[in-house]
Design a protein around this motif. Sequence first.
Motif, PDB file in Angstrom:
ATOM      1  N   THR A   1      44.096  40.456  36.597  1.00  0.00           N
ATOM      2  CA  THR A   1      44.125  39.028  36.287  1.00  0.00           C
ATOM      3  C   THR A   1      44.983  38.266  37.288  1.00  0.00           C
ATOM      4  OG1 THR A   1      43.814  39.554  33.953  1.00  0.00           O
ATOM      5  CG2 THR A   1      44.594  37.343  34.468  1.00  0.00           C
TER       6      THR A   1
ATOM      7  N   ASP B   1      43.066  34.853  26.337  1.00  0.00           N
ATOM      8  CA  ASP B   1      41.662  35.259  26.227  1.00  0.00           C
ATOM      9  C   ASP B   1      41.261  36.200  27.358  1.00  0.00           C
ATOM     10  OD1 ASP B   1      41.410  33.685  23.970  1.00  0.00           O
ATOM     11  OD2 ASP B   1      40.359  32.048  24.988  1.00  0.00           O
ATOM     12  N   VAL B   2      41.668  35.890  28.575  1.00  0.00           N
ATOM     13  CA  VAL B   2      41.321  36.735  29.717  1.00  0.00           C
ATOM     14  C   VAL B   2      41.946  38.120  29.566  1.00  0.00           C
ATOM     15  CG1 VAL B   2      41.632  37.041  32.213  1.00  0.00           C
ATOM     16  CG2 VAL B   2      40.940  34.817  31.314  1.00  0.00           C
TER      17      VAL B   2
ATOM     18  N   LYS C   1      42.779  39.623  26.801  1.00  0.00           N
ATOM     19  CA  LYS C   1      42.086  40.330  25.720  1.00  0.00           C
ATOM     20  C   LYS C   1      40.757  40.874  26.207  1.00  0.00           C
ATOM     21  CE  LYS C   1      44.100  38.008  21.733  1.00  0.00           C
ATOM     22  NZ  LYS C   1      43.905  37.073  20.634  1.00  0.00           N
ATOM     23  N   GLU C   2      40.004  40.057  26.946  1.00  0.00           N
ATOM     24  CA  GLU C   2      38.710  40.502  27.474  1.00  0.00           C
ATOM     25  C   GLU C   2      38.855  41.691  28.422  1.00  0.00           C
ATOM     26  OE1 GLU C   2      36.865  37.151  29.381  1.00  0.00           O
ATOM     27  OE2 GLU C   2      36.748  36.008  27.510  1.00  0.00           O
ATOM     28  N   ARG C   3      39.922  41.713  29.177  1.00  0.00           N
ATOM     29  CA  ARG C   3      40.144  42.772  30.169  1.00  0.00           C
ATOM     30  C   ARG C   3      40.911  43.955  29.613  1.00  0.00           C
ATOM     31  NH1 ARG C   3      40.915  40.033  36.062  1.00  0.00           N
ATOM     32  NH2 ARG C   3      39.209  38.536  35.899  1.00  0.00           N
TER      33      ARG C   3
ATOM     34  N   THR D   1      45.381  44.567  34.904  1.00  0.00           N
ATOM     35  CA  THR D   1      44.016  44.145  34.580  1.00  0.00           C
ATOM     36  C   THR D   1      43.348  43.395  35.724  1.00  0.00           C
ATOM     37  OG1 THR D   1      44.802  42.069  33.599  1.00  0.00           O
ATOM     38  CG2 THR D   1      44.503  43.960  32.098  1.00  0.00           C
TER      39      THR D   1
END
Length: 71
Positions: free
Chosen positions: A36, A62-63, A65-67, A34
């Motif tokens: 990240t 959260d990051v 999940k967003e990605r 992702t």
Amino acid sequence: MKKEHLEFVIYCVGNLADHLSMNASQVYSALRTTGTLQDYLIPCYDVLHTFSKDYLINELTDVLKERGGIS
């Protein structure tokens, strides 16, 4: 990668794996695929390593999940 970055990534991967009930390899793969790891975790090390374990786990969850790295 600097030693302190590597140690921080290992710390985050291990704790995130425990939190998400995944193995470390799956978590590392999600962070890497992702972006990240390279776009967030390592460049923001100076700030992120000052936060609590709980904050880091929630933030990284959260990051990811967003990605689209986890559902």
